[in-house]
Design a protein around this motif. Structure first.
Motif, PDB file in Angstrom:
ATOM      1  N   ARG A 120      33.472  41.156 102.644  1.00 17.39           N
ATOM      2  CA  ARG A 120      34.138  42.527 102.429  1.00 17.39           C
ATOM      3  C   ARG A 120      34.943  42.865 103.272  1.00 17.39           C
ATOM      4  O   ARG A 120      35.375  44.298 103.283  1.00 17.39           O
ATOM      5  CB  ARG A 120      33.067  43.511 101.941  1.00 17.39           C
ATOM      6  N   SER A 143      38.706  42.731 110.834  1.00 15.91           N
ATOM      7  CA  SER A 143      39.395  41.867 109.817  1.00 15.91           C
ATOM      8  C   SER A 143      40.214  40.899 110.560  1.00 15.91           C
ATOM      9  O   SER A 143      40.645  39.641 109.939  1.00 15.91           O
ATOM     10  CB  SER A 143      40.440  42.542 108.942  1.00 15.91           C
ATOM     11  N   TRP A 153      38.307  51.051 111.079  1.00 14.93           N
ATOM     12  CA  TRP A 153      37.448  49.981 111.756  1.00 14.93           C
ATOM     13  C   TRP A 153      37.799  48.655 111.319  1.00 14.93           C
ATOM     14  O   TRP A 153      37.529  47.550 112.092  1.00 14.93           O
ATOM     15  CB  TRP A 153      35.983  50.311 111.867  1.00 14.93           C
ATOM     16  N   ARG A 154      38.156  48.459 110.038  1.00 14.69           N
ATOM     17  CA  ARG A 154      38.496  47.275 109.541  1.00 14.69           C
ATOM     18  C   ARG A 154      39.443  46.692 110.127  1.00 14.69           C
ATOM     19  O   ARG A 154      39.662  45.158 110.082  1.00 14.69           O
ATOM     20  CB  ARG A 154      38.546  47.401 108.081  1.00 14.69           C
ATOM     21  N   LYS A 211      40.236  55.759 101.998  1.00 13.07           N
ATOM     22  CA  LYS A 211      38.673  55.661 102.676  1.00 13.07           C
ATOM     23  C   LYS A 211      39.088  55.976 104.050  1.00 13.07           C
ATOM     24  O   LYS A 211      38.508  56.372 104.849  1.00 13.07           O
ATOM     25  CB  LYS A 211      37.906  54.831 102.315  1.00 13.07           C
ATOM     26  N   ARG A 271      28.271  40.875 104.858  1.00  9.65           N
ATOM     27  CA  ARG A 271      29.368  41.508 104.917  1.00  9.65           C
ATOM     28  C   ARG A 271      30.726  40.915 104.953  1.00  9.65           C
ATOM     29  O   ARG A 271      31.917  41.617 105.060  1.00  9.65           O
ATOM     30  CB  ARG A 271      29.103  42.592 105.883  1.00  9.65           C
ATOM     31  N   ASP A 319      40.942  50.942 101.396  1.00 10.41           N
ATOM     32  CA  ASP A 319      40.210  51.222 102.581  1.00 10.41           C
ATOM     33  C   ASP A 319      41.019  51.904 103.675  1.00 10.41           C
ATOM     34  O   ASP A 319      40.751  52.516 104.484  1.00 10.41           O
ATOM     35  CB  ASP A 319      39.549  49.604 103.139  1.00 10.41           C
ATOM     36  N   HIS A 368      39.343  53.553 106.437  1.00 17.19           N
ATOM     37  CA  HIS A 368      38.359  52.594 107.210  1.00 17.19           C
ATOM     38  C   HIS A 368      39.140  52.103 108.232  1.00 17.19           C
ATOM     39  O   HIS A 368      39.216  50.866 107.890  1.00 17.19           O
ATOM     40  CB  HIS A 368      37.588  51.908 106.412  1.00 17.19           C
ATOM     41  N   LYS A 402      43.039  43.010  97.724  1.00 17.94           N
ATOM     42  CA  LYS A 402      42.136  43.084  98.992  1.00 17.94           C
ATOM     43  C   LYS A 402      42.461  41.482  99.584  1.00 17.94           C
ATOM     44  O   LYS A 402      42.412  40.423  99.310  1.00 17.94           O
ATOM     45  CB  LYS A 402      40.745  42.773  98.794  1.00 17.94           C
TER      46      LYS A 402
END
Length: 290
Positions: A36, A56, A51-52, A47, A33, A43, A49, A116
């Motif tokens: 990604r 990250s 938590w990224r 979405k 993972r 993200d 997200h 990304k």
């Protein structure tokens, strides 16, 4: 030039961060993972997200980035020794939060669903290049095939390798980190005076992870049993400090601090050595051996 004594002596916050980053990278890499984890427009803005944002900034997305990143984090432990663990913790939080905020702004401006960014503590690493440039003096210059280098060149080359490791995916986080370091340098919001609660900083100091390298001398006074300068003359084969009333240059103090010595002890040694860095280094090393 080096980062001072080997290991994480007097750098518990750096040790905790390096270990956490390595563990996160290996763990997520085993799960497949890590590639990604980087932030993307989808993200964050589609979405949600969130938590990224945390993941990250801790885990690197590839093994080469992990190697160069941990090497730079390990070297930059010199700043924790220089300003103390509490203020260095503030520097970490400020640089990471600021760089993440700027990365989100960059993604919002790009509005590219395919964009990304690479993951990893780029904010902290590249923010550290600001004090590295301004506060760490050059001590050695040399030539290789006619090209001039200094002892700082290898750190810059490692940073350049990390910055260009994933091209645009890594350049944007790197630039955001540099800007975060500049904001800290400019003392935005008086951030350089901020401190975190002492019990949080002391938590890292109590961690008992093994550290490589020889044990360090007490950080408060590495001169150990050396006589005080207000008393009788020091009986050593170095110049007496009584005849010197010149305050040691900040660059000389920074050079000794970058070697891992306590700032106050470095200043005292320079006073005794009449601002001769080599003599002062010998004084400090001799005191540590007692």
């Amino acid at each position: 030039m080096n980062g001072g004594p080997s290991g994480f002596n007097n750098a518990p916050v750096t040790r905790a961060f390096v270990v956490a980053s390595a563990i996160f990278t290996v763990f997520l890499g085993i799960q497949g993972r890590s590639a990604r984890l980087g932030l993307s427009y989808q993200d964050i803005f589609q979405k949600f997200h969130l938590w990224r944002l945390l993941a990250s900034v801790l885990a690197f997305s590839s093994t080469p980035e992990l190697i160069f990143g941990l090497y730079l984090l390990y070297y930059f432990r010199v700043f924790e020794r220089q300003i103390g663990s509490n203020k260095y913790s503030v520097f970490i939080l400020f640089s990471m939060l600021s760089s993440i905020f700027m990365e989100i702004i960059a993604l919002a401006l790009l509005k590219d669903p395919s964009a990304k960014l690479t993951s990893g503590p780029y904010g902290l690493i590249f923010a550290s290049f600001i004090p590295f440039y301004f506060d760490i003096p050059v001590s050695t210059r040399f030539r290789v095939f006619g090209v001039r280098f200094t002892d700082k060149s290898f750190i810059y080359l490692a940073g350049l390798q990390l910055l260009l490791s994933s091209w645009r995916r890594s350049i944007i986080p790197g630039i955001c980190g540099i800007l975060a370091g500049a904001l800290y340098r400019l003392n935005v919001f008086y951030i350089r005076k901020a401190k975190i609660p002492e019990f949080i900083a002391s938590f890292f100091a109590r961690l008992s992870w093994p550290s490589t390298g020889p044990p360090s001398a007490p950080s408060r006074n590495v001169l150990g049993s050396m006589p005080t300068y207000g008393g009788r003359p020091v009986e050593r084969h170095y110049p007496s400090s009584a005849a010197s009333t010149i305050e040691p240059p900040e660059g000389s103090i920074a050079t000794l601090v970058s070697m891992g010595f306590d700032r106050n002890s470095a200043r005292q040694a320079l006073v005794q050595a009449r601002n001769d860095v080599n003599v002062a280094t010998n004084i400090l090393l001799e005191a540590q051996s007692h």
